[in-house]
Design an enzyme around this catalytic site. Structure first.
Site, short mmCIF file in Angstrom:
data_model
loop_
_atom_site.label_atom_id
_atom_site.label_comp_id
_atom_site.label_asym_id
_atom_site.label_seq_id
_atom_site.Cartn_x
_atom_site.Cartn_y
_atom_site.Cartn_z
N PHE A 137 -8.17 -19.55 -9.05
CA PHE A 137 -7.48 -20.45 -9.98
C PHE A 137 -6.83 -19.63 -11.10
O PHE A 137 -7.48 -18.81 -11.73
CB PHE A 137 -8.47 -21.45 -10.59
CG PHE A 137 -7.81 -22.43 -11.53
CD1 PHE A 137 -7.15 -23.55 -11.04
CD2 PHE A 137 -7.84 -22.23 -12.90
CE1 PHE A 137 -6.54 -24.45 -11.89
CE2 PHE A 137 -7.23 -23.13 -13.76
CZ PHE A 137 -6.58 -24.24 -13.25
N ASP A 221 -7.46 -11.43 -13.88
CA ASP A 221 -7.51 -12.66 -14.68
C ASP A 221 -8.93 -12.82 -15.20
O ASP A 221 -9.84 -13.22 -14.47
CB ASP A 221 -7.09 -13.85 -13.79
CG ASP A 221 -7.15 -15.19 -14.52
OD1 ASP A 221 -7.80 -15.27 -15.58
OD2 ASP A 221 -6.58 -16.16 -14.00
N LYS A 250 -9.54 -18.49 -22.79
CA LYS A 250 -10.66 -19.37 -23.14
C LYS A 250 -11.51 -18.96 -24.36
O LYS A 250 -11.40 -19.56 -25.41
CB LYS A 250 -11.55 -19.57 -21.91
CG LYS A 250 -10.84 -20.42 -20.83
CD LYS A 250 -11.77 -20.86 -19.73
CE LYS A 250 -11.18 -21.96 -18.87
NZ LYS A 250 -10.27 -21.53 -17.81
C1 LIG Z 1 -8.99 -21.81 -17.23
C2 LIG Z 1 -8.37 -20.74 -16.42
C3 LIG Z 1 -6.99 -20.55 -16.38
C4 LIG Z 1 -6.02 -21.50 -17.06
O1 LIG Z 1 -6.20 -21.57 -18.44
P1 LIG Z 1 -5.55 -22.78 -19.25
O2 LIG Z 1 -5.85 -22.44 -20.68
O3 LIG Z 1 -6.19 -24.03 -18.78
O4 LIG Z 1 -4.10 -22.76 -18.97
C5 LIG Z 1 -6.49 -19.50 -15.65
N1 LIG Z 1 -7.31 -18.65 -15.00
C6 LIG Z 1 -8.65 -18.79 -15.03
C7 LIG Z 1 -9.51 -17.81 -14.31
C8 LIG Z 1 -9.23 -19.85 -15.72
O5 LIG Z 1 -10.55 -20.01 -15.72
#
Ligand SMILES: *Cc1c(COP(=O)(O)O)cnc(C)c1O
Length: 393
Positions: A137, A221, A250
């Site tokens: 994701f 990521d 986050k």
């Molecule tokens: C939450 C998340 C995102 C997206 O972040 P948003 O602030 O919701 O746009 C992307 N990559 C990972 C691994 C995530 O956990």
């Protein structure tokens, strides 16, 4: 404690908010540490932490002080101007990621935006192919969604931004796909939204080796795993590799929206003036709070705490010996609890009734991502309430 009838706030939410989210579980009005209260005064132990966002928990004095101080100076100025807090945070991020002198930082406001920046960085190599992993994701905006290896999320919004291929999370699949026309490989070291599923042992090191050999970027990521949650500043640091870019969001500013892409070495020269930008990105308010949060994580050794409390929680869950639990995954305070088929939503619902917030990320996985500040009291309360929840399903 139960909300048996549809209340006013539920009706208002259903009427006024875009229908893209499930109906909310409670109306929350305040928090303190790892605890939150709803409008009836019922107290909950918050072991979701705003989805790995509230690194210092709720209403932490360090956040309150930094936010108040910076708000009284200036909240925003635009990227036509520099601010001390932005410069300080960029320097700090280069240090804690290990990017060092040759690193550079781009600021956005959300995880998806950090990955959009990484996508543009990859395009700037001039190479056509971007590799990502199935079931990973990376966010909901169109570029980030194209990177996200979940067909169900993509299908309503086809066509996707072209050029992205999704691979199985094996070194063999990567070796087969990797050639000199690959711009970048993007990976989550632990797939958070898939139920806290770590990459196979040795994958990141092999990925570093293969990308380097073919001149492709390795983008990690760390939006969910980063900022101390797994016991180090970033999860890739457990593997001893150096990526070309890392995306962070986050937990970085304790709940204030902020994200960053940090580049390493030659990747730092790919984006040039005019290539990208964001009105809010890296504003003095968000960066001042981030500096305070990161300083507190370091000062209070919250990475060490994440490691210790994570071990304690995993052992406690295993110690419950519940037939509902099939396995416990993750590192530090990013934990996935596998359940027997379809039990996770019932466990999460029973937990909420028992005053514990956890997240059923899919039918067989509970995710917990509590604030990094938790101590013995919170671990004990979690264990007690989670036992109650498991017994109720
Ligand atoms: C939450 C998340 C995102 C997206 O972040 P948003 O602030 O919701 O746009 C992307 N990559 C990972 C691994 C995530 O956990």
């Amino acid at each position: 404690m139960t909300t048996a009838t549809t209340t006013d706030w539920q009706q208002r939410h259903a009427r006024d908010l875009m229908a893209s989210y499930a109906p909310p579980l409670r109306l929350l009005v305040r928090g303190e540490g790892a605890w939150v209260w709803d409008e009836d005064g019922t107290q909950y132990l918050d072991f979701l932490g705003g989805i790995a966002v509230n690194s210092l928990g709720h209403a932490h004095p360090v956040v309150v002080e930094a936010a108040g101080r910076q708000a009284s100076l200036m909240v925003h100025v635009s990227n036509y101007f520099a601010t001390p807090s932005q410069l300080e945070l960029a320097e700090r991020l280069k240090r804690i990621t290990g990017a060092g002198e040759a690193g550079r930082v781009y600021f956005g406001n959300s995880g998806a935006e950090a990955n959009e920046a990484a996508f543009k960085l990859a395009r700037r190599t001039g190479r056509p192919r971007i590799l990502a992993l199935k079931n990973a994701f990376h966010g909901r905006t169109m570029g980030a969604l194209a990177l996200t290896g979940k067909p169900a999320l993509q299908e309503p919004f086809l066509p996707m931004v072209p050029g992205v291929e999704h691979l199985d999370s094996t070194v063999e699949a990567l070796a087969e796909a990797m050639r000199d026309d690959v711009a970048a490989l993007i990976v989550e070291p632990i797939k958070g939204e898939t139920g806290v599923v770590p990459l196979p042992e040795g994958y990141l090191r092999a990925a570093r080796e293969l990308t380097e050999r073919h001149g492709a970027l390795l983008i990690v990521d760390e939006i969910q795993t980063g900022v101390g949650r797994t016991g180090r500043w970033f999860d890739f640091q457990h593997e001893g590799i150096v990526p070309d870019a890392v995306t962070i969001a986050k937990g970085i500013a304790g709940g204030v929206p902020l994200s960053a892409m940090v580049t390493f070495g030659a990747a730092s020269d790919l984006l040039q003036r005019g290539d990208h930008g964001s009105t809010f990105g890296g504003n003095p308010f968000a960066t001042a709070v981030a500096n305070a949060v990161l300083e507190e994580i370091e000062r209070a050794d919250l990475m060490g705490n994440a490691d210790r409390r994570g071990r304690q929680i995993r052992a406690a869950v295993e110690g419950l010996g519940s037939p509902v639990v099939t396995e416990v995954r993750g590192r530090g305070l990013l934990i996935g609890i596998g359940t027997v088929q379809d039990a996770a939503p019932a466990v999460a619902a029973a937990a909420l009734e028992a005053g514990l917030i956890v997240n059923a990320i899919n039918p067989t996985s509970i995710r917990i991502a509590p604030p990094l500040i938790i101590g013995d009291e919170e671990v004990a309360a979690f264990t007690d309430r989670f036992r109650t929840a498991l017994a109720a399903v």
